[in-house]
Design an enzyme around this catalytic site. Structure first.
Site, PDB file in Angstrom:
ATOM      1  N   ARG A  58      -7.881  -1.463  11.326  1.00 47.00           N
ATOM      2  CA  ARG A  58      -6.595  -0.866  10.913  1.00 47.00           C
ATOM      3  C   ARG A  58      -6.718   0.269   9.901  1.00 47.00           C
ATOM      4  O   ARG A  58      -7.792   0.585   9.427  1.00 47.00           O
ATOM      5  CB  ARG A  58      -5.674  -1.942  10.360  1.00 47.00           C
ATOM      6  N   ASP A  75       0.780  -1.247   0.000  1.00 52.08           N
ATOM      7  CA  ASP A  75       0.000   0.000   0.000  1.00 52.08           C
ATOM      8  C   ASP A  75       0.814   1.301   0.000  1.00 52.08           C
ATOM      9  O   ASP A  75       1.814   1.400   0.719  1.00 52.08           O
ATOM     10  CB  ASP A  75      -0.864   0.079   1.265  1.00 52.08           C
TER      11      ASP A  75
HETATM   12  C1  FRU Z   1      -3.901  -3.757   2.598  1.00 52.98           C
HETATM   13  C2  FRU Z   1      -3.330  -4.157   3.937  1.00 52.98           C
HETATM   14  C3  FRU Z   1      -3.710  -3.159   5.029  1.00 52.98           C
HETATM   15  C4  FRU Z   1      -2.612  -3.349   6.037  1.00 52.98           C
HETATM   16  C5  FRU Z   1      -1.421  -3.548   5.141  1.00 52.98           C
HETATM   17  C6  FRU Z   1      -0.342  -4.425   5.692  1.00 52.98           C
HETATM   18  O1  FRU Z   1      -3.181  -4.251   1.530  1.00 52.98           O
HETATM   19  O2  FRU Z   1      -3.752  -5.454   4.301  1.00 52.98           O
HETATM   20  O3  FRU Z   1      -5.006  -3.339   5.564  1.00 52.98           O
HETATM   21  O4  FRU Z   1      -2.464  -2.264   6.893  1.00 52.98           O
HETATM   22  O5  FRU Z   1      -1.918  -4.117   3.939  1.00 52.98           O
HETATM   23  O6  FRU Z   1       0.749  -4.470   4.837  1.00 52.98           O
END
Ligand code: FRU
Length: 492
Positions: A167, A40
């Site tokens: 999150r 991300d």
């Molecule tokens: C989305 C995700 C988020 C998390 C991150 C961890 O791709 O699963 O929800 O914070 O990647 O890398």
């Protein structure tokens, strides 16, 4: 691991940067990990007149690993400097990952809010038990060195109907009030977001939740909430939607709901309608987009040109080169009264080095920008014998004709506007990534593509092409700043 050990791990991994950089599929104008894995985009912001892009980064392996925040900075969205990884999983509140989050720069400092992921040792499912989902805070005044991390919220602070999947805080300010939006999975397997408010960015109180009446996916990740032309948009990434013939074809989705003016008011929980959900990108590789505004007032979106946990197709050719995934180009968002349109920011035009003609045979360039307009009702474009984009009766279809998609097959999407055909197309082609913008950004398809020879593209189009413009794009400059401590924000 200690901070020192994690730093060493990164530096050792990044020693192979020149090998990755020499790979045939290495991208020319998309931000990719220096080495290893990226997911991300995080903490997108403008601070002291510069663009900051952080990203989920695991330098040690193209298959992933420890989650750091990597950091790129740019004065103009085309010249970038890599500034290392300022946030490492080095405390007991984030030891299993500095997960996704956002940056807030409205009060003169670069303030960061993110999820500290903790997995307790033991026999847990890590959904209902065993996982700590901490909201952590840190800040920087120089844009590169961050102060001590502070815990703002932990599992016991969320409503009891949530699992430990909570999150990806996004913090923003509206009408003098700070808001934090968090994604989550309720215990009844319903995706939702929580909105908290605060007057000091430290003490947060739950204002409301947003969801649908019946579950629309079991989890909503990476939420964002913002305004364009007086309308509020809730972006989120629902997981668990069932694929339909013309929608929800990827494993996980990314899209938005248009909300009314009460969405941030103290008027109780807010309900969205599943039928109002619009997917942002219809290609094979898109997830976890985030937005920010810049000094020109543009609302800019950057997504991850990848998708988690997909097994129907792979990225083996780039994994072999020691890296995986990248970010999309920055896209300017515009609301036309009905849908959000996405178009590449105009700065990308600065990468055009040479105008080419479609009539001169194969395009001999790793990266190019192709703009076409069509007249007539059957439109198609093919690249080599590899893939084809066409449109019939309002249905736009992208089909891989061979294995240049490493298992990718077909994606389709119905035009959202009045048109039943493609009026214009813009295709940004990088060595191994395509972004295809249809009808002034009404639909976008982002997909990885591994042509045998990325420097050679035979383009065939239907007779209905009315005009075509084609430019070779140069490789955008990405400086590897070995000594990032010397960097001072806004001082270049
Ligand atoms: C989305 C995700 C988020 C998390 C991150 C961890 O791709 O699963 O929800 O914070 O990647 O890398």
């Amino acid at each position: 691991m200690t901070k020192k050990e994690l730093e060493t791990l990164r530096r050792e991994a990044e020693a192979s940067y020149s090998q990755v950089s020499a790979g045939k599929y290495r991208l020319h104008f998309h931000l990719m990990p220096p080495v290893g894995w990226l997911n991300d985009p995080n903490g997108l912001c403008v601070y002291r007149h510069e663009y900051h892009v952080f990203f989920q980064y695991s330098p040690e392996s193209p298959g992933g690993g420890h989650k750091f925040w990597g950091h790129y900075v740019s004065p103009d969205l085309v010249n970038w400097t890599y500034l290392g990884a300022p946030l490492l999983p080095d405390t007991d509140k984030d030891r299993d990952g500095v997960y996704s989050g956002s940056a807030f720069t409205g009060d003169g400092q670069l303030e960061v809010f993110y999820t500290g992921n903790v997995k307790e040792k033991g026999n847990f499912d890590y959904i209902f038990a065993g996982r700590g989902a901490n909201v952590l805070y840190t800040k920087s005044s120089d844009g590169v060195n961050f102060e001590e991390k502070q815990l703002l919220l932990a599992n016991q602070d969320y409503p009891s109907c949530y699992t430990c999947h909570v999150r990806d805080p996004k913090v923003f300010k509206e009408k003098g009030q700070y808001y934090m939006i968090l994604g989550g999975r309720r215990k009844n397997d319903q995706g939702a977001v929580m909105i908290y408010t605060s007057s000091d960015k430290k003490d947060w109180t739950l204002l409301k939740e947003i969801s649908t009446q019946k579950p629309f996916g079991y989890m909503w990740e990476c939420p964002d909430l913002f305004e364009v032309k007086g309308k509020h948009f809730l972006l989120c990434c629902p997981q668990g939607l069932k694929a339909e013939k013309e929608r929800y074809q990827n494993l996980y989705q990314s899209g938005y709901f248009i909300c009314d003016e009460t969405v941030l008011e103290d008027t109780g929980d807010y309900t969205c309608l599943p039928e109002d959900f619009t997917e942002l990108d219809r290609g094979f590789d898109f997830y976890a987009p985030q937005t920010f505004t810049d000094e020109q007032g543009r609302r800019i979106l950057i997504g991850w040109a990848g998708i988690p946990e997909e097994t129907r197709y792979t990225n083996e050719p780039i994994i072999q080169e020691g890296w995986q995934h990248c970010l999309t180009v920055p896209r300017q968002l515009d609301f036309d009264g009905r849908i959000l349109r996405q178009n590449p920011v105009k700065e990308l035009e600065n990468l055009r080095v040479r105008e080419l003609s479609l009539n001169d045979g194969p395009v001999k360039a790793d990266a190019f920008d192709l703009i076409m307009t069509f007249e007539g009702d059957q439109q198609s474009v093919t690249f080599n014998e590899d893939l084809k984009l066409d449109c019939r009766e309002g249905l736009v279809t992208l089909t891989f004709l061979n294995d240049s998609g490493a298992g990718r097959t077909r994606r389709c999407a119905r035009l959202l506007g009045k048109d039943s055909h493609i009026r214009n197309l813009r295709i940004l082609k990088d060595t191994s990534l395509l972004e295809i913008y249809v009808n002034d950004g009404e639909l976008v398809f982002t997909t990885k593509y591994f042509p045998e020879d990325p420097t050679h593209t035979v383009i065939k189009t239907s007779q209905t092409v009315q005009s075509a413009k084609l430019w070779e794009l140069c490789r955008m400059e990405v400086k590897m700043n070995g000594d990032e401590k010397k960097y001072t924000a806004g001082d270049r």
